[in-house]
Design an enzyme around this catalytic site. Structure first.
Site, PDB file in Angstrom:
ATOM      1  N   LYS A   1      57.156 -26.149 -22.155  1.00  0.00           N
ATOM      2  CA  LYS A   1      56.210 -27.118 -22.726  1.00  0.00           C
ATOM      3  C   LYS A   1      56.226 -26.876 -24.236  1.00  0.00           C
ATOM      4  O   LYS A   1      55.194 -26.659 -24.872  1.00  0.00           O
ATOM      5  CB  LYS A   1      54.819 -26.893 -22.106  1.00  0.00           C
ATOM      6  CG  LYS A   1      53.813 -27.994 -22.401  1.00  0.00           C
ATOM      7  CD  LYS A   1      54.094 -29.302 -21.682  1.00  0.00           C
ATOM      8  CE  LYS A   1      53.094 -30.363 -22.134  1.00  0.00           C
ATOM      9  NZ  LYS A   1      53.394 -31.697 -21.560  1.00  0.00           N
TER      10      LYS A   1
ATOM     11  N   ASP B   1      56.128 -20.734 -10.778  1.00  0.00           N
ATOM     12  CA  ASP B   1      55.247 -20.616  -9.611  1.00  0.00           C
ATOM     13  C   ASP B   1      54.895 -22.012  -9.094  1.00  0.00           C
ATOM     14  O   ASP B   1      55.018 -22.307  -7.904  1.00  0.00           O
ATOM     15  CB  ASP B   1      53.979 -19.848 -10.011  1.00  0.00           C
ATOM     16  CG  ASP B   1      53.002 -19.725  -8.862  1.00  0.00           C
ATOM     17  OD1 ASP B   1      53.449 -19.455  -7.733  1.00  0.00           O
ATOM     18  OD2 ASP B   1      51.788 -19.914  -9.090  1.00  0.00           O
TER      19      ASP B   1
ATOM     20  N   ASP C   1      56.094 -31.174 -17.253  1.00  0.00           N
ATOM     21  CA  ASP C   1      55.464 -32.314 -16.561  1.00  0.00           C
ATOM     22  C   ASP C   1      56.537 -33.315 -16.123  1.00  0.00           C
ATOM     23  O   ASP C   1      56.562 -33.778 -14.978  1.00  0.00           O
ATOM     24  CB  ASP C   1      54.386 -32.978 -17.447  1.00  0.00           C
ATOM     25  CG  ASP C   1      54.850 -33.247 -18.879  1.00  0.00           C
ATOM     26  OD1 ASP C   1      55.906 -32.706 -19.295  1.00  0.00           O
ATOM     27  OD2 ASP C   1      54.157 -34.005 -19.581  1.00  0.00           O
TER      28      ASP C   1
ATOM     29  N   ASP D   1      56.507 -24.223  -5.542  1.00  0.00           N
ATOM     30  CA  ASP D   1      55.723 -24.757  -4.412  1.00  0.00           C
ATOM     31  C   ASP D   1      56.020 -26.246  -4.228  1.00  0.00           C
ATOM     32  O   ASP D   1      56.186 -26.737  -3.112  1.00  0.00           O
ATOM     33  CB  ASP D   1      54.212 -24.587  -4.650  1.00  0.00           C
ATOM     34  CG  ASP D   1      53.665 -23.308  -4.019  1.00  0.00           C
ATOM     35  OD1 ASP D   1      54.357 -22.271  -4.090  1.00  0.00           O
ATOM     36  OD2 ASP D   1      52.550 -23.351  -3.451  1.00  0.00           O
TER      37      ASP D   1
ATOM     38  N   TYR E   1      51.032 -13.945 -16.382  1.00  0.00           N
ATOM     39  CA  TYR E   1      50.779 -13.139 -15.190  1.00  0.00           C
ATOM     40  C   TYR E   1      50.237 -11.732 -15.399  1.00  0.00           C
ATOM     41  O   TYR E   1      49.463 -11.265 -14.571  1.00  0.00           O
ATOM     42  CB  TYR E   1      52.011 -13.126 -14.277  1.00  0.00           C
ATOM     43  CG  TYR E   1      51.936 -14.248 -13.281  1.00  0.00           C
ATOM     44  CD1 TYR E   1      52.195 -15.554 -13.673  1.00  0.00           C
ATOM     45  CD2 TYR E   1      51.549 -14.020 -11.969  1.00  0.00           C
ATOM     46  CE1 TYR E   1      52.087 -16.593 -12.777  1.00  0.00           C
ATOM     47  CE2 TYR E   1      51.444 -15.052 -11.063  1.00  0.00           C
ATOM     48  CZ  TYR E   1      51.712 -16.330 -11.464  1.00  0.00           C
ATOM     49  OH  TYR E   1      51.597 -17.355 -10.572  1.00  0.00           O
TER      50      TYR E   1
HETATM   51  C1  IPM Z   1      54.016 -16.510  -5.458  1.00  0.00           C
HETATM   52  C2  IPM Z   1      52.543 -16.357  -5.227  1.00  0.00           C
HETATM   53  C3  IPM Z   1      51.980 -15.330  -6.207  1.00  0.00           C
HETATM   54  C4  IPM Z   1      52.266 -15.863  -7.593  1.00  0.00           C
HETATM   55  C5  IPM Z   1      50.495 -15.005  -6.034  1.00  0.00           C
HETATM   56  C6  IPM Z   1      50.196 -14.483  -4.654  1.00  0.00           C
HETATM   57  C7  IPM Z   1      49.991 -14.047  -7.083  1.00  0.00           C
HETATM   58  O1  IPM Z   1      51.903 -17.576  -5.344  1.00  0.00           O
HETATM   59  O2  IPM Z   1      54.763 -15.522  -5.261  1.00  0.00           O
HETATM   60  O3  IPM Z   1      54.451 -17.605  -5.828  1.00  0.00           O
HETATM   61  O4  IPM Z   1      51.501 -16.668  -8.126  1.00  0.00           O
HETATM   62  O5  IPM Z   1      53.270 -15.471  -8.159  1.00  0.00           O
HETATM   63 MN    MN Z   2      53.246 -19.246  -5.742  1.00  0.00          MN
END
Ligand code: IPM
Ligand code: MN
Length: 356
Positions: free
Chosen positions: A194, A251, A227, A255, A123
């Site tokens: 990984k 990250d 994975d 999601d 990051y």
């Molecule tokens: C999150 C978002 C951020 C990340 C982006 C906006 C840079 O996706 O907070 O998960 O990747 O950390």
């Molecule tokens: Mn994110």
């Protein structure tokens, strides 16, 4: 003592969902004072910068920060909140609330925590032309025995893991697993790397977790490759307790896991450091629906729940979480991402009603 909160909307739907959370918090009559300085896209138009001095000063003096979302304009704010304030532990609880529409079969009881390392890995964006590495590290050879010069023109990205970074996140995850165990959860830490490919960097992360867990004899420990873990999160969501992983993997997995609780409209996060903490939805700025008043503010409101908990207002945190729970259980006020027609303000009002 009155706690000082600063609300930073950021970009896209960020200001809309943060406003909703602020309204809810203000309706609760808490010992908090919320400042709302201009920032993000609107501040660029007014002051030529996404993070004017006033907003930064209020941030520096705050007990906690509520943040909305980042498109391009507010990347600087996000960077400040993460690296400037060293909020290294990004907690992303994945918890299913009854009544939330989801394609998952039997989602009742899904409740785990992703602890994402928030300061290192890929990051900080250490990228550039391969020619630079070829010049600076002429003797370096990769696993294939090749030098950087052997590849011709291209780009690199450097992923850094430090001993300190791995230690503090491993400890944080163990502490959370211990806290959860006291509430009846299994008391398990699942480390995700990984390390079969990235033997040095992920190897350090894994080895450090294995060292740190030794100080917590009451906790169980396991390790999976990322994975495999992606698959397990979907297949065995109720086997999860505390997952600890590096920045980019966290990250992506968060999601994915958010879908188990009904999607990104639901998923909150807390980014905690030794001195500062900020709270933001896992979702992004959703420019396609920005300004339409239809964004789901749940993730932002649940991020405020995490904030109240962090500030030591545990009862108030629970009260607010229960209000959100009650709205979904009733299932009458759903925003379009949940298949309903409610506006952001309708949902906000529904939560405030439940708090009365
Ligand atoms: C999150 C978002 C951020 C990340 C982006 C906006 C840079 O996706 O907070 O998960 O990747 O950390
Ligand atoms: Mn994110």
């Amino acid at each position: 003592m009155v706690k000082k909160i600063v609300a930073l909307g950021g970009d896209g739907i960020g200001p809309e969902v943060v406003d909703a959370a602020v309204q809810v918090l203000e309706s609760m009559g808490l010992d908090i004072e919320i400042q709302k300085p201009l920032c993000g896209e609107v501040a660029i138009k007014r002051f030529g910068t996404p993070f004017p001095k006033e907003a930064m000063e209020l941030t520096n003096e705050s007990d906690a920060i509520l943040f909305g979302a980042t498109e391009q304009a507010s990347v600087f704010i996000l960077a400040y909140l993460r690296w400037g304030l060293d909020t290294y532990a990004n907690l992303r609880p994945i918890k299913y609330y009854e009544g939330v529409p989801t394609p998952i079969k039997d989602p009742e009881g899904i409740d785990f925590l992703i602890v994402r390392e928030n300061s290192e890995g890929l990051y900080p964006g250490r990228e550039g032309d391969l020619s630079l590495l070829a010049e600076k590290l002429p003797d370096y050879r990769d696993r294939l025995g090749k030098s950087f010069a052997d590849y011709g023109p291209g780009k690199f990205a450097i992923r850094v893991f430090t001993n300190k970074g791995c230690q503090r996140i491993a400890k944080f995850a163990c502490e959370k697993a211990r806290e959860r165990k006291a509430k009846g959860f299994p008391g398990k830490v699942t480390c995700v790397t990984k390390s079969n490919v990235l033997r040095e960097s992920c190897g350090l992360f894994q080895k450090t977790c294995e060292e740190v867990i030794k100080n917590y004899p009451e906790l169980k420990y396991e390790h999976f490759y990322v994975d495999d873990m992606a698959r397990r999160i979907i297949r065995f969501p109720k086997d999860m307790d505390v997952i600890v992983t590096s920045n980019m993997f966290g990250d992506i997995l968060s999601d994915l896991a958010a879908e188990l609780m009904g999607g990104l409209g639901m998923a909150p996060s807390a980014c905690i450091g030794d001195k500062y903490a900020y709270f933001e939805p896992v979702h992004g700025s959703a420019p396609d629906i920005a300004g339409k008043g239809i964004a789901n503010p749940t993730a932002s409101i649940l991020s405020s729940v995490l904030m109240l908990d962090y500030l030591g207002m545990k009862d108030k945190a629970e009260e607010l979480e229960n209000a959100v729970k009650a709205v979904y259980k009733e299932g009458k006020v759903l925003t379009p991402d949940m298949g309903g027609k409610a506006k952001t303000t309708d949902f906000t009002r529904a939560v405030i009603e439940k708090l009365k």
